[in-house]
Structures are given as C-alpha cells and as structure tokens.
Design an enzyme around this catalytic site. Structure first.
Site, PDB file in Angstrom:
ATOM      1  N   LEU A  17      45.990 -22.330  32.274  1.00  0.00           N
ATOM      2  CA  LEU A  17      47.243 -22.587  32.980  1.00  0.00           C
ATOM      3  C   LEU A  17      47.219 -21.983  34.387  1.00  0.00           C
ATOM      4  CD1 LEU A  17      48.370 -19.598  32.454  1.00  0.00           C
ATOM      5  CD2 LEU A  17      49.405 -20.589  30.438  1.00  0.00           C
ATOM      6  N   SER A 213      47.650 -11.166  31.768  1.00  0.00           N
ATOM      7  CA  SER A 213      46.759 -12.186  31.225  1.00  0.00           C
ATOM      8  C   SER A 213      47.471 -13.069  30.220  1.00  0.00           C
ATOM      9  CB  SER A 213      45.561 -11.518  30.548  1.00  0.00           C
ATOM     10  OG  SER A 213      46.001 -10.904  29.350  1.00  0.00           O
ATOM     11  N   LYS A 214      46.952 -14.256  30.102  1.00  0.00           N
ATOM     12  CA  LYS A 214      47.496 -15.224  29.150  1.00  0.00           C
ATOM     13  C   LYS A 214      47.439 -14.649  27.730  1.00  0.00           C
ATOM     14  CE  LYS A 214      48.229 -19.400  27.313  1.00  0.00           C
ATOM     15  NZ  LYS A 214      47.158 -20.206  26.749  1.00  0.00           N
ATOM     16  N   ARG A 215      46.314 -14.012  27.427  1.00  0.00           N
ATOM     17  CA  ARG A 215      46.114 -13.496  26.075  1.00  0.00           C
ATOM     18  C   ARG A 215      47.194 -12.474  25.727  1.00  0.00           C
ATOM     19  NH1 ARG A 215      43.226  -9.466  24.798  1.00  0.00           N
ATOM     20  NH2 ARG A 215      42.295  -9.367  26.864  1.00  0.00           N
ATOM     21  N   GLY A 218      51.060 -14.212  27.395  1.00  0.00           N
ATOM     22  CA  GLY A 218      51.460 -15.581  27.056  1.00  0.00           C
ATOM     23  C   GLY A 218      51.924 -16.376  28.262  1.00  0.00           C
TER      24      GLY A 218
END
Ligand code: GLU
Length: 445
Positions: A17, A213-215, A218
């Site tokens: 993203l 971070s995305k991890r 989210g």
C-alpha cells in the site's frame, strides 16, 4: 554556463500500500523541485515481478493525483524499459565492469546464472543534504549481483540507469536506501553517469519509537486510510511535511503553496520523526477552519444532505466547524444520530430533562417558561447564539446554570452530546426553539 535544471523523482515500487512515509518522500521531492523551478517525475519501479501488483500501482497513481503532485507527461514504468537496461548490462560486461557468474542455488542444487558487478573495492564519500558527508568502504559489499541474467536487470542497476537517463539531479528518498547508495555510485561510475545529490529522509516512528509499518500498524500507515477518514489534502500534506522538517519559526499551519516556498531540505532532521495521528487531526482542523465557505458548505451538504441550504446550512457549518477535526467525524456524527435534531423533533423521556438526574419537574417548567419569555424578546431576524446567551445568562447564573441550560439543551436536541443551547437555538431558529421548549414543558406538566 547556465545551471542545470533541477529534476527529482518519486520512484515507488508497487509492492504494497501507499505508505505515509512514501507520501512524505514524494512531497519533499516535489517541493524541492518546484521551489527551484525544476521538474518532478513519477517512476514505477516494478522490476520485482513476484511482488508487484497492478492494484498497488493504481493506488500510487491515485494517491499522487489526489495530492496534486503534478508530474506532467513524465511517467515511467521500469518494466517497459528492460531493453534499455539490457544495453547497459551488455556494455558493463563487455568493458569488464561486470561478469556472468554461474552459481549453485543452494536449496535446489541447480546451477544458475547471475550477473555480478566487479567491485573496485574503494572508499566512497558522497554528500547528503540531510546527513552531510557520508563515507562507505565498498570492500565488504563484494561483487554484488546487478541482474538475474543478461535480460533480467535488478533494482540497483535499473535505478542508476534511470536516474542517469532521466537526468535526475537530486535523489530524495527514504533512509533505508542510504546503504544502497555506495553500490549505486559504483555502478554510476562504471557507466560514466554523473552523481546526483542525495537526501535521505529520516524514518517515521510511532510513539514507542518503532518504525511505522504495515505489519505493526495496519491500514493506519496508508494514505488510503486517511483519505477515507475525510482528511483534507492540505491538512494531510501540512502534517506530513512537518515530519522531519520544521520551518524554524512558530508557524505550523501552511497551505500547499506556502509549503512549496517555505520547505527547506537542508533543515530536514537526521533523527526519526514521531508520527501522531492526534497532531495530524489538529492540523487538519485548522485547515477546515481555513476552507472557503462554499467549499465547506459543499462538503457538509455532501454528508448531511443537499436539502440543508441557506441560513440553516450556514448555522450548521458554524457548529460543525467547531466540533470536527476531519469530515469523517461529521460522517460519524451523522451516523450516530448526533445531528438528528436538525431534521426531526427530538424524542426523549421527561426524566432526561433533569440535570444530573436530580431536581424536580415543576422547577424545570418554571425555568423553561422563563427562558421562553426571554427568547420572545429577541426579534426573529436577530436570533443569534450571542443574543440568546445574553438573554438567558443572568437568569441562569442566578438560579443555577445547569438547572436551566441542561433542560433547555435537551429539549432542543434530545441528545446527551450536542452543541450548547445557544448555538442550538440559533441553528433551529426562533420558532422551532420556542416550540421545542413548549414541548418539553408539556412533558413535565
Ligand atoms: N523503488 C524504491 C522504493 O520503493 C525507491 C528507490 C529510490 O528512491 O531510489 O523503495
């Protein structure tokens, strides 16, 4: 000799993203180019066939357009430039700067070809606008891989060739690329490309100083999330630009065009910048306050309905402006029925009119009757929040503000959470206000 035209690029890989960190990189590149009368281009770095996704590319383009970062006709996709890279690769091999190496693939016990760069093993110092002079010894990098085969160039090679051919003068990018820079400079030297000026931007961290971070965080790292939350373009841009940069003055609120002028890449900090959604919301609120009336009205209508117009819309806007930080907040208010009182007569039990659940109904009746008598004295055309307040304030202060203002507010809104009774009165107008107070009197009589 005339100075070379400044050219920057945003070069995202469509593998995930569109991250707020990426947006900040794009903004800094853009501001830097534009303030120097230069150019900004968009380059999709899609050499990683396994991880690229068309929907990510779409999101990037949508995001850059939403931000209004104009890249004109200068849009590139690395996947469409393989021929160009292959030409350089061949030259590098022919000149002895790179070589084909047959290697075992450990897990599979097979032999495959890769192309390695012949590392001259030297010390490299480059100038970084954020970090000053940075020195690396390239020896420990060994002969690094630049292509999977003579027709499959990899990231380092593609970046260097593109920056060269596209005449990029300034490479503005995330800190994580700092350690890639010596490899890329070695390749530049081998193909005879001039060295661009670098600016590696600081990390963006959460309040625990962990990388955003995305991890871990989210969707809250994505531009899409903030667009859906109803942030304004200028609010979002203003906040993200303050991540790692500040003007060195008290000024915090900048329009997009002001940022093009004010942004100064040499004042970007080295240390990580802490991301705060709260601050971002606050900044967005300041931008809502600065919206031209017509735009504010149009956005409000979009959410609460086109049938609210004229004076009523003006009053709603005034109330709403105080109470929201993003237009997502307004949507939520609408969904939770917090704005119902604008459209419908409130429904409630008479017990709700008791301030803190105490007091008696006879007293409420007296207070509301008194309130009506004060309101009657204000001409309909002057029925503003200030006038209503002035009419009622002394009485309320004398007998107990909560005992007067609470039932009045509840009678007007039917809600625990609502604007104060003065703003509500102005919004509803004289007739409706008095009618609703009468309704409450009926309930307690
Ligand atoms: N494609 C790289 C990325 O998305 C950026 C490379 C660069 O800016 O040099 O992280």
């Amino acid at each position: 000799m005339p100075e070379k035209k400044i050219k920057t690029r945003f070069a995202p890989s469509p593998t995930g993203l569109l991250h707020v960190g990426g947006i900040r990189t794009a903004l800094f590149s853009y501001f830097f180019a534009k303030q120097h009368g230069g150019e900004f281009l968009l380059r999709i770095e899609d050499t990683d066939k396994e991880r690229n996704k068309p929907e990510h590319e779409k999101e990037i383009i949508f995001g850059i357009d939403w931000l209004g970062l104009d890249y004109g006709p200068t849009f590139f996709r690395q996947s469409e430039r393989t021929e160009v890279y292959n030409g350089y690769l061949k030259k590098l091999v022919d000149s002895g700067n790179a070589y084909i190496s047959k290697e075992e693939i450990k897990e599979e016990g097979q032999r495959a070809e890769v192309v390695r760069f012949k590392n001259p093993n030297k010390s490299i110092t480059f100038t970084d606008l954020v970090r000053g002079d940075v020195t690396f010894d390239t020896t420990e990098l060994g002969d690094f891989v630049i292509a999977k085969s003579m027709t499959e160039p990899l990231y380092h090679l593609a970046v260097v060739i593109d920056d060269y051919e596209m005449e990029i003068t300034h490479v503005v990018r995330a800190e994580e690329h700092l350690s890639n820079t010596p490899r890329q400079i070695l390749i530049q030297e081998a193909i005879g490309a001039p060295r661009p000026v670098y600016a590696h931007l600081p990390l963006i961290l959460d309040d625990q100083r962990a990388k955003l971070s995305k991890r871990k965080h989210g969707e809250k790292v994505s531009l899409k999330y903030y667009i859906e939350q109803g942030f304004l373009r200028d609010g979002l841009v203003n906040y993200l630009t303050l991540l790692g940069w500040n003007p060195g003055t008290e000024q915090e609120i900048f329009s997009f065009d002001e940022l093009i002028q004010a942004f100064d890449i040499s004042k970007v900090q080295k240390s990580g910048a802490i991301f705060s959604e709260e601050k971002m919301r606050w900044i967005n609120k300041q931008h809502i306050g600065r919206l031209p009336k017509e735009e504010l009205y149009a956005r409000i209508q979009e959410i609460i309905g086109q049938d609210i117009t004229g004076e009523k819309l003006e009053k709603v806007a005034e109330i709403v402006k105080e109470r929201i930080q993003t237009f997502g907040d307004l949507k939520l208010m609408k969904e939770q029925g917090e704005l119902d009182y604008i459209f419908h007569e409130p429904e409630y039990q008479k017990e709700s009119l008791l301030f803190k659940g105490k007091g008696d109904f006879a007293l409420i009746k007296t207070h509301l009757e008194k309130a009506i008598s004060f309101l009657e004295t204000i001409p309909e055309s002057e029925f503003s929040a200030e006038k209503v307040k002035a009419a009622i304030w002394d009485y309320a202060s004398e007998v107990g503000r909560g005992d007067v203002l609470w039932p009045m507010r509840f009678a007007l809104s039917g809600k625990e959470k609502s604007p104060d009774p003065f703003a509500l009165s102005a919004l509803l107008g004289k007739k409706t206000t008095i009618a609703r107070l009468h309704m409450a009197i009926e309930k307690v009589s």
